[in-house]
Design a protein around this motif. Structure first.
Motif, PDB file in Angstrom:
ATOM      1  N   ALA A  44       0.839  -1.083  -0.067  1.00 34.69           N
ATOM      2  CA  ALA A  44       0.009  -0.018   0.046  1.00 34.69           C
ATOM      3  C   ALA A  44       0.892   1.437  -0.157  1.00 34.69           C
ATOM      4  N   THR A  45       0.657   2.239  -1.059  1.00 34.27           N
ATOM      5  CA  THR A  45       1.219   3.386  -0.903  1.00 34.27           C
ATOM      6  C   THR A  45       0.345   4.592  -0.793  1.00 34.27           C
ATOM      7  N   LEU A  64       5.601   5.086 -11.187  1.00 36.22           N
ATOM      8  CA  LEU A  64       6.858   5.522 -11.569  1.00 36.22           C
ATOM      9  C   LEU A  64       7.889   5.221 -10.503  1.00 36.22           C
ATOM     10  N   VAL A  65       7.541   4.818  -9.396  1.00 36.63           N
ATOM     11  CA  VAL A  65       8.340   4.537  -8.325  1.00 36.63           C
ATOM     12  C   VAL A  65       8.342   2.891  -7.799  1.00 36.63           C
ATOM     13  N   HIS A  95       2.708  14.020 -10.907  1.00 34.76           N
ATOM     14  CA  HIS A  95       4.141  14.096 -10.747  1.00 34.76           C
ATOM     15  C   HIS A  95       5.084  13.939 -11.672  1.00 34.76           C
ATOM     16  N   SER A  96       5.903  14.793 -11.874  1.00 30.16           N
ATOM     17  CA  SER A  96       6.931  14.817 -13.034  1.00 30.16           C
ATOM     18  C   SER A  96       7.778  13.294 -13.235  1.00 30.16           C
ATOM     19  N   THR A  97       7.860  13.068 -14.608  1.00 30.02           N
ATOM     20  CA  THR A  97       8.915  11.949 -14.635  1.00 30.02           C
ATOM     21  C   THR A  97      10.052  12.398 -14.778  1.00 30.02           C
ATOM     22  N   LEU A  98      11.226  11.679 -14.850  1.00 25.87           N
ATOM     23  CA  LEU A  98      12.673  11.902 -15.044  1.00 25.87           C
ATOM     24  C   LEU A  98      12.810  12.706 -16.477  1.00 25.87           C
ATOM     25  N   THR A 118       7.383  16.399  -7.931  1.00 26.98           N
ATOM     26  CA  THR A 118       7.678  15.165  -8.124  1.00 26.98           C
ATOM     27  C   THR A 118       7.784  14.178  -7.196  1.00 26.98           C
ATOM     28  N   SER A 119       7.978  13.006  -7.250  1.00 23.89           N
ATOM     29  CA  SER A 119       8.092  12.079  -6.166  1.00 23.89           C
ATOM     30  C   SER A 119       9.397  11.772  -5.799  1.00 23.89           C
ATOM     31  N   ARG A 120       9.602  11.250  -4.385  1.00 21.12           N
ATOM     32  CA  ARG A 120      10.959  11.157  -3.940  1.00 21.12           C
ATOM     33  C   ARG A 120      11.923  10.195  -4.807  1.00 21.12           C
ATOM     34  N   GLY A 121      11.033   9.134  -5.428  1.00 18.56           N
ATOM     35  CA  GLY A 121      12.088   8.358  -6.329  1.00 18.56           C
ATOM     36  C   GLY A 121      12.752   9.135  -7.469  1.00 18.56           C
ATOM     37  N   VAL A 122      11.840   9.877  -8.230  1.00 19.23           N
ATOM     38  CA  VAL A 122      12.268  10.654  -9.459  1.00 19.23           C
ATOM     39  C   VAL A 122      12.954  11.613  -8.911  1.00 19.23           C
TER      40      VAL A 122
END
Ligand code: F3S
Length: 398
Positions: free
Chosen positions: A78-79, A125-126, A297-300, A323-327
């Motif tokens: 779950a995110t 995306l993450v 949220h923005s992609t790379l 954006t997300s933390r991962g990107v």
């Protein structure tokens, strides 16, 4: 008929696994009964909305803390959707202290329930990418549209409480887009324009949602949309209408199997004129707008484009990128964050222009490439302008 429960589900409802699970299952059962579901179905993934303290308020926060205190725990992956602030940089954003305290308690409650605090509307995306055909329980209309349409997973447009209930029980009521017959298109959209930017796919989505409401569209003539364009298209058609699933001929995984159901469907034309009309509806002449990018949220790739166009310029605090933390980590390694912030912009994680308390932060005029963001910010009383990333960053150069 009514909704049939298995023996195990009856036991959970009777409290065998504790009061939190029982209560949350009851919520899903009630929902299933309302929608005429015959049974529950196991789900493998949940994406939970209702995270921003701005939307939850004290009542929502207390409900979440109560579930956590009662011992609710996610039993599937779950995110979390975006919060109302960057959890690390909220002071720089100008978020009031009281709001930040409430937001931190929200995230803490979700953490205690075993939910990953991803705080993004692009979990796909993450690394949270459900398989084709899998039953999932996702909220956040743009993520729902992406998972149903582009990934071919199966979810309804869930809410914060129902996604938490699915995360904790591992179940969802079987109705709506979980059933094959409801995934069939109800109208054909003939795209009669060459779509040249992500913003134009967003315009097409906005027009389509307005024209079709909740009907599943089957697009012809989409060209070869990028991942960014598909996320923008779905986000916009889920905003102006209630679309949760779209098919694109030669583009999405279920489109080929839908060809047999196209006979006799209404055909809606979407040409240059319709796209321009959609853009004009959310575009006003602005004096000194904040440029807000990254909805969804923005992609790379988007971070690279923004960095390239912003580099060496001076936006003096008038450029915000979400954006997300991962990107973000990837963008940081690639030097994009430095390029954007070196130009006076801010790259923020965990939040976005719609769920942050922007009015309280003094925002009045916003330029964006997202019809979803434009729609909501306009509803919040801000003046908006739509343009491509290139247009917005080029025009704002000083
Ligand atoms: Fe995501 Fe916020 Fe837009 S949650 S889809 S960036 S409104």
């Amino acid at each position: 008929m009514g909704l049939h429960l298995t023996v195990d589900e009856e036991k959970i409802l009777a409290g065998d696994e504790g009061p939190a699970v029982a209560r949350l299952l009851e919520l899903l059962v009630t929902l299933g009964e309302v929608f005429g579901a015959e049974r529950l179905v196991p789900v493998v993934s949940a994406h939970i909305s209702g995270v921003s303290y701005k939307n939850l308020g004290e009542a929502g926060l207390e409900w979440l803390e109560e579930q956590a205190d009662l011992g609710a725990k996610a039993r599937i992956r779950a995110t979390l959707n975006p919060a109302g602030m960057d959890m690390g940089r909220w002071r720089e954003m100008g978020v009031p202290e009281e709001f930040a305290a409430g937001q931190e308690r929200v995230i803490d409650a979700f953490r205690r329930m075993g939910v990953e605090p991803t705080c993004t509307c692009t979990p796909y995306l993450v690394g949270h990418v459900p398989e084709f055909g899998s039953q999932i329980a996702w909220a956040e209309s743009s993520a729902v549209c992406f998972s149903n349409s582009v990934l071919g997973a199966k979810t309804n447009r869930e809410s914060g409480p129902t996604t938490l209930a699915s995360a904790v029980t591992g179940l969802a009521a079987l109705y709506g887009y979980r059933l094959e017959e409801n995934r069939r298109p109800g109208a054909i959209v003939e795209v009669a324009a060459d779509l040249e930017s992500t913003m134009e796919y967003s315009a097409l989505g906005y027009y389509t949602g307005k024209a079709l409401g909740t009907t599943v569209p089957y697009f012809r003539g989409l060209g070869s949309p990028s991942l960014e364009s598909m996320k923008a298209l779905g986000a916009a058609c889920a905003t102006s209408g209630g679309i949760a699933l779209w098919h694109g001929e030669g583009v999405t995984p279920e489109a080929e199997a839908m060809k047999g159901y196209l006979g006799g469907l209404e055909v809606v034309a979407a040409g240059r004129e319709e796209l321009e009309e959609a853009r004009a509806a959310l575009t006003k002449p602005l004096k000194d707008p904040v440029i807000a990018l990254g909805c969804p949220h923005s992609t790379l790739g988007e971070m690279a484009e923004i960095a390239g166009l912003a580099s060496g310029r001076d936006f003096r605090g008038r450029l915000w990128v979400f954006t997300s933390r991962g990107v973000y980590s990837e963008a940081e390694k690639a030097g994009y964050v430095e390029a954007i912030e070196g130009a006076g912009g801010m790259v923020l994680r965990d939040t976005c222009m719609v769920v942050a308390p922007l009015r309280e932060m003094g925002w009045e005029e916003v330029a964006t490439n997202s019809f979803k963001a434009g729609h909501y910010m306009s509803n919040m009383g801000m003046s908006t302008r739509l343009g491509t990333i290139r247009e917005l960053l080029s025009e704002a150069r000083r």
